[in-house]
Design an enzyme around this catalytic site. Structure first.
Site: not given
Ligand code: NAD
Length: 252
Positions: A17, A87, A152, A190
């Site tokens: 990604g 990342n 998250y 993804p």
């Protein structure tokens, strides 16, 4: 060409990604890229495909021991470090009521602990190398109420605030280090495919300005990462750069 020539860049979660796109863009612009990931085989494939002397190293960002080892290896192989792209990430679809403590800690061990440990252990080598740029991948989830991605968003909020603390600390201590957070909206990777329940599906992304609601391309984020890694952005630190095609500015 050559916008980050002579710089050594470490990218976490570089096997897929956004991390893979960032790694490729940094290599194209002249950086020596260290592609790291918990998935070493895929990181090796990325490093091989982007060329420019890129290497791959295994790194689970939640492990302090592995961070120490990777930074030592970069110093040994390249003699310095100028760019850190924090990342690596995982997503969990669950609101606060459906999130177990175990899952909350797992998400935060990768995205909160991982970014903390990366900055803590990279800063001394960046200082020895004359300074550099830290780019922390946050999310629009740090800026909005995002109930279905509760853990998250909590982690991405922590990334946003840790970024600002490090940016200020660097200035107070006289370090030549800038630190910024990047906040993407939906970019076709993804992770997004998995979160939206359509793993493996490839979506065509039209050229030009995109209408509201279309996903972006990983290269859109990579272009911003190269800018932040380069000296072109020397007057930008502690900033939160939203890259979401206007999603967060809508009133409804
Ligand atoms: P992705 O799933 O394609 O890539 C994530 C990578 O992180 C994978 O290679 C995975 O192996 C790696 N990873 C997972 N756990 C790890 C660990 N413990 N240590 C090291 N590597 C690990 O996802 P992506 O969409 O490219 O996401 C990259 C980053 O961008 C993430 O931090 C994500 O939260 C953030 N982000 C993405 C979007 C988006 O729209 N794609 C939006 C906002 C933020």
């Amino acid at each position: 060409m050559g916008r980050v020539e002579g710089k050594v860049a470490l990218v976490t979660g570089g096997a897929s990604g956004l991390g893979a796109a960032d790694s490729a863009a940094l290599a194209r612009e002249g950086a020596k890229v260290v592609v790291t990931d918990v998935n070493l085989v895929s990181a090796q494939a990325v490093a091989q495909s982007i060329g420019g002397g890129a290497i791959a190293l295994a790194l689970d960002v939640s492990s302090e021991e592995q961070w120490i080892g990777v930074i030592a290896e970069i110093e040994k192989q390249f003699g310095g470090l100028h760019v850190l792209v924090n990342n690596a990430g995982v997503v969990l679809n669950a609101d606060v009521e459906d999130t177990s403590l175990e899952k909350f800690r797992w998400v935060n061990s990768i995205m909160t602990d991982g970014v903390f440990l990366g900055m803590k252990h990279a800063i001394p080598l960046m200082n020895k190398s004359g300074g550099g740029s830290i780019i922390n991948m946050s999310s629009v989830g740090a800026l909005l109420g995002y109930p279905i991605y509760f853990a998250y968003s909590a982690a991405k909020g922590a990334v946003r605030s840790m970024t600002k603390s490090v940016a200020v600390m660097a200035q107070v201590k006289g370090y030549k280090i800038r630190c910024n957070s990047v906040h993407p909206g939906a970019i076709e990777t993804p992770m997004v495919q998995q979160a939206e329940g359509r793993p493996g599906q490839v979506q065509e992304i039209p050229a030009g300005v995109l209408p509201h609601g279309t996903p972006g391309h990983p290269d859109d984020v990579a272009a911003l990462v190269v800018f932040l890694a380069s000296d072109e952005s020397r007057f930008i630190t502690g900033a939160e750069l939203v890259i979401d095609n206007g999603v967060t500015i809508r009133p409804f």
